[in-house]
Design an enzyme around this catalytic site. Structure first.
Site, mmCIF file in Angstrom:
data_model
loop_
_atom_site.group_PDB
_atom_site.id
_atom_site.type_symbol
_atom_site.label_atom_id
_atom_site.label_comp_id
_atom_site.label_asym_id
_atom_site.label_seq_id
_atom_site.Cartn_x
_atom_site.Cartn_y
_atom_site.Cartn_z
ATOM 1 N N SER A 28 11.615 -7.825 -1.019
ATOM 2 C CA SER A 28 11.281 -6.419 -1.003
ATOM 3 C C SER A 28 9.770 -6.148 -1.086
ATOM 4 O O SER A 28 9.341 -5.007 -0.925
ATOM 5 C CB SER A 28 11.957 -5.738 -2.203
ATOM 6 O OG SER A 28 11.478 -6.258 -3.443
ATOM 7 N N SER B 250 11.539 -11.782 -3.982
ATOM 8 C CA SER B 250 10.876 -10.667 -3.311
ATOM 9 C C SER B 250 9.390 -10.864 -3.080
ATOM 10 O O SER B 250 8.812 -10.220 -2.197
ATOM 11 C CB SER B 250 11.083 -9.376 -4.102
ATOM 12 O OG SER B 250 12.386 -8.889 -3.965
ATOM 13 N N LYS C 13 2.486 -2.770 -5.658
ATOM 14 C CA LYS C 13 3.801 -2.420 -5.126
ATOM 15 C C LYS C 13 4.267 -1.086 -5.690
ATOM 16 O O LYS C 13 4.083 -0.801 -6.881
ATOM 17 C CB LYS C 13 4.792 -3.533 -5.482
ATOM 18 C CG LYS C 13 6.166 -3.402 -4.833
ATOM 19 C CD LYS C 13 7.015 -4.625 -5.169
ATOM 20 C CE LYS C 13 8.391 -4.581 -4.549
ATOM 21 N NZ LYS C 13 9.181 -5.793 -4.867
#
Length: 466
Positions: free
Chosen positions: A152, A176, A77
């Site tokens: 996210s 997330s 990420k």
């Protein structure tokens, strides 16, 4: 037959000499080149570095090293530090930032023989429930480009579910790395706080609850990645050892099923039905499922995600408030709203939210005295259109934009392990996730029960792959 993108089988083939880390990496780069333009799951692909890393893995194997993730391609990420690589947090503020070192988890991935192929998309500062940002735009759902994978960690989840990589590393401070996997049909595991060391890296707006989270296509791959990452490190004072694997039979575990996790929250009928079918299948396979009377878990009075959000808003304001005052246009408008809220909060309001978070953890811990696991839906809805922060209705009721996130954040504040497992489909064939939660320190209990559940549910789907 094992799926060719499973990390367990790829690593086994590389360790056994039936393939090479370079060949596996080349295949991953080809898949990314073909599939990523439609998804926008990866915002940076480091082909040269990945190939060099893969060749180093092949040399290490030839020298006799035992590498549990030998040659396995991983997406990280775009909030997690990877040495020398551009890491932006999806923010114009960090558009030119290059990490000065590896996060401990990335260091451990490399030590285990994994190959970092690129950075995966995120919402700005990982603080939004959909994956879009001012630098890179939106990540799209692998099954339907008109839908969002959520956020996210939508980039990592879409990269796995879209077949670009077998493993991805996300973050989770409120769901997330559970909600996006639920929406795209992957496994997302939020370890208990401290199980995987955090940092070095960016300051976290939601302090004291954020974790690094493995995302994979199945439970075996998730467990393989977790074991490579878990364990204390003196550089992270919050990191801690967790309980070893248990020998207890699955049938001896008391599993509480809660359709709404004790919250007054609407759930779409298709999600409720999919989760109910999955729980019934687990009971038929020998799991000891109980349905507690009344509201369960019993949370502190006044508990909602909204009551806890001042912590995120205040964190954003503390970190980026000055930059926001200088130039609000640098920020995603949705993040700008959160920073403005944070700047307007009083110290008492922030302290009240912090105290409520502590009470949340204590309340849940007390209830685990009577049960070993709690299961229920990961999200109350399936994926929704890309241009919205959330669905406009859930369960036939008008809802605010964050209503899709209701079932995940409290487990962050309680600091317990929680995993989202694909458990069926809702309308349009879109995936639904079953969330499995255990007491703090019992990460391996979650993974073991998830493996049982995955096998049980796959047995009821003749066309599914093991």
């Amino acid at each position: 037959m094992t799926h060719p993108l499973r990390a367990v089988s790829l690593a086994d083939a590389v360790r056994g000499g039936r393939s090479s880390a370079r060949a596996v990496t080349e295949a991953a780069l080809d898949r990314i080149a073909a599939g990523n333009p439609a998804l926008n799951a990866l915002v940076a692909v480091h082909a040269e570095q990945a190939l060099a890393e893969s060749e180093a893995v092949d040399r290490r194997l030839a020298a006799g090293e035992d590498l549990p993730l030998a040659g396995v391609p991983v997406a990280v990420k775009d909030t997690i530090w990877v040495a020398g690589r551009r890491v932006t947090q999806g923010s114009r503020l960090f558009a030119d930032f290059h990490a000065t070192g590896d996060a401990i988890a990335v260091e451990r991935l490399r030590r285990a023989g994994a190959v970092i192929v690129g950075m995966a998309n995120t919402s700005e500062f990982a603080c939004k429930g959909v994956t879009t940002n001012p630098l890179f735009g939106p990540t799209r759902h692998p099954m339907d480009p008109k839908l969002t994978p959520g956020g996210s960690s939508g980039g990592p989840a879409a990269a796995v579910a879209g077949g670009l990589v077998p493993l991805a590393l996300g973050t989770d401070a409120g769901g997330s790395s559970r909600r996006p996997p639920a929406h795209v049909g992957a496994v997302g595991f939020k370890p208990g706080f401290g199980a995987i060391p955090y940092g070095p890296g960016f300051a976290e707006p939601f302090t004291g609850i954020a974790v690094l989270a493995p995302i994979a296509a199945d439970v075996a791959d998730t467990a393989l990645m977790f074991e490579a990452l878990a364990g204390p490190d003196p550089r992270d004072p919050d990191s801690a050892a967790i309980a070893p694997a248990e020998e207890r039979p699955i049938a001896s575990l008391t599993v509480a099923y809660s359709p709404t996790f004790g919250l007054d929250a609407p759930v779409d009928d298709d999600v409720r039905e999919a989760v109910e079918r999955a729980v019934e299948a687990l009971a038929a396979a020998g799991a000891r499922i109980v349905r507690p009377a009344g509201s369960f878990p019993r949370w502190p009075a006044g508990i909602t995600e909204t009551a806890l959000m001042p912590l995120q808003h205040a964190g954003l304001a503390a970190l980026y408030g000055e930059a926001f005052r200088r130039d609000p246009g640098l920020f995603d408008p949705d993040i700008a709203v959160q920073i403005e809220r944070g700047l307007s909060l009083t110290a008492a309001e922030v302290a009240a939210a912090q105290l409520l978070g502590v009470e949340t953890g204590r309340a849940l811990a007390a209830q685990f005295a009577g049960v070993d696991l709690i299961v229920g839906p990961t999200t109350p809805c399936v994926a929704w259109p890309l241009d919205r922060l959330g669905p406009e209705t859930i369960g036939g009721q008008p809802v605010p934009p964050r209503a899709h996130a209701v079932f995940t954040p409290l487990f962050n504040h309680a600091k317990v392990p929680a995993l989202s497992l694909p458990c069926g489909t809702g309308h349009g064939g879109l995936p639904v996730g079953l969330q499995i939660v255990a007491p703090r320190g019992m990460d391996r209990r979650v993974l073991r029960f998830a493996a049982f559940a995955e096998k049980t549910l796959a047995a009821g789907q003749p066309d599914s792959q093991p």
